[in-house]
Enzyme design. Structure first.
Site, PDB file in Angstrom:
ATOM      1  N   ASP A  94     -25.877  -9.435  30.448  1.00  0.00           N
ATOM      2  CA  ASP A  94     -25.120  -9.321  29.025  1.00  0.00           C
ATOM      3  C   ASP A  94     -26.451  -8.723  27.919  1.00  0.00           C
ATOM      4  OD1 ASP A  94     -22.483  -9.155  29.635  1.00  0.00           O
ATOM      5  OD2 ASP A  94     -22.377 -11.265  29.809  1.00  0.00           O
ATOM      6  N   ASP A 151     -17.430  -5.658  33.089  1.00  0.00           N
ATOM      7  CA  ASP A 151     -18.108  -5.688  31.534  1.00  0.00           C
ATOM      8  C   ASP A 151     -19.331  -4.977  31.710  1.00  0.00           C
ATOM      9  OD1 ASP A 151     -16.463  -7.899  32.690  1.00  0.00           O
ATOM     10  OD2 ASP A 151     -16.491  -9.158  30.987  1.00  0.00           O
TER      11      ASP A 151
HETATM   12  N1  GLY Z   1     -17.854 -10.388  28.967  1.00  0.00           N
HETATM   13  C1  GLY Z   1     -17.014 -11.403  29.190  1.00  0.00           C
HETATM   14  C2  GLY Z   1     -15.719 -11.350  28.570  1.00  0.00           C
HETATM   15  O1  GLY Z   1     -15.441 -10.150  28.120  1.00  0.00           O
HETATM   16  O2  GLY Z   1     -15.187 -12.276  28.420  1.00  0.00           O
END
Ligand code: GLY
Length: 369
Positions: A94, A151
């Site tokens: 992330d 994601d």
């Molecule tokens: N990227 C994790 C979420 O959207 O909760």
């Protein structure tokens, strides 16, 4: 004359100017708000994946207003995020969410040279997660060496950015490999996307699909649909590859079919009618992607859908009361697990609401690019 979105943004800027002082006094990066105060991330300290949204919001509001209080608050929390490079152990894929919206936004809006190096540092860490069998590893648990999640399409923007800034194609080549794997493994025939796929780390071949933050294995977690919609749109904007645009359009068509009549978004598009489970973050993210699709394609249906989502959020689930910190209510992190928040204000919902409003208002600085 001020339009509806401009007036709302002015109210939002006023509210965050006031409540940012509280975040600075608490010396935290806000994750959500409850009972009139900010609450830090529930897991992994300042390495939790959402840390970039608060500085990103501050940079959006700085761009909107020119008010240096927002710049100062963004920089306060950027320093906390940069300190996480040293700790390292919780950092994962992330990096785009965390650093493109913080140090990346700083560099974009102010030309801050150190912020550029910090953002490249983050991009290099993300590159380091690339498995040459064709994917970027999501998480760090030893049992999850081959896990990939939808994601990550949003994090690829950091790699495209790094190739543009350095002139080195390595970053964007990795982003393309991961996007191609996502096209192959995640996109379903009906235009929906899976959340978590496990690949064999030696061959890159599929091992299994796992349940994630949605209702059940094989269901359609709405925020995952939104990440796919916006992520493939950004991949197209970065590469001009028609296959990514085609994927974004298919996911968009699926998402639009599932927008509730009131403009809000269920947490999972396959969830049972009861209990009510809404995730307004999904609607705000999707509105941003739909707005960009409208710009790219000139198809008015995408703008209509983005407006329906934003107007639904403003009409039913936005609070401007002085005794509350954030704006967007009924945000849900995960269908089954309430640990990160259910039906409450979660800050990244506010971030995407503001991004969507600024797009609709023609003032968006384009932080993902
Ligand atoms: N990227 C994790 C979420 O959207 O909760």
């Amino acid at each position: 004359m001020q339009n509806h979105y401009e007036t709302t943004l002015a109210k939002i800027a006023e509210k965050f100017k006031r409540t940012a002082k509280l975040a600075a006094e608490m010396n935290i990066i806000p994750y959500k708000s409850e009972n009139g105060t900010w609450i830090a991330s529930p897991y992994d300290g300042n390495s939790w994946w959402t840390g970039g949204f608060w500085p990103g919001l501050m940079w959006q509001l700085y761009h909107l207003t020119g008010d240096e209080a927002f710049e100062a608050e963004a920089r306060r929390t950027e320093a906390l995020l940069v300190a996480e490079f040293r700790d390292y152990k919780y950092l994962n894929h992330d990096m785009g969410f965390m650093y493109l919206l913080s140090t990346g936004a700083d560099y974009k809006l102010t030309g801050n040279e150190q912020a550029k190096w910090d953002t490249l540092h983050a991009a290099s860490l993300l590159m380091g997660r690339y498995n040459p069998s064709g994917f970027i590893r999501a998480w760090n648990h030893p049992d999850q060496v081959g896990y990939v999640i939808i994601d990550c399409m949003m994090n690829l923007s950091l790699l495209f950015w790094a190739s543009r800034v350095t002139g080195d194609p390595r970053f964007q080549l990795v982003a393309r490999k991961h996007a191609d794997m996502t096209l192959r493994e995640f996109l379903r025939d009906d235009g929906s996307v899976s959340h978590i796929i496990e690949l064999d780390p030696l061959t890159g071949l599929r091992v299994a699909e796992h349940p994630g933050q949605g209702y059940a294995l094989g269901s359609s977690w709405s925020r995952g649909q939104a990440w796919g919609l916006y992520g493939f749109t950004l991949a197209y904007m970065n590469t001009k590859e028609e296959k990514y645009l085609a994927a974004a359009k298919r996911i968009a068509a699926y998402f639009i079919r599932h927008i509730r009549p009131d403009g809000l978004t269920d947490s999972d598009f396959c969830q049972p009618a009861e209990p009510e489970r809404i995730d307004n973050i999904a609607g705000a993210v999707a509105a941003c992607g739909l707005y960009e699709l409208a710009r790219i394609t000139s198809e008015t249906g995408y703008t209509d859908a983005a407006v329906k989502l934003v107007d639904g959020l403003l009409a039913h689930c936005s609070t401007f009361e002085a005794d509350r910190c954030g704006i967007l209510t009924k945000c849900t992190a995960s269908y089954h697990d309430d640990g990160a928040g259910r039906h409450t204000n979660i800050l990244y919902g506010d971030y995407f609401l503001v991004e969507a409003l600024m797009k609709l208002n023609g003032t968006d600085p384009g932080l993902w690019q």
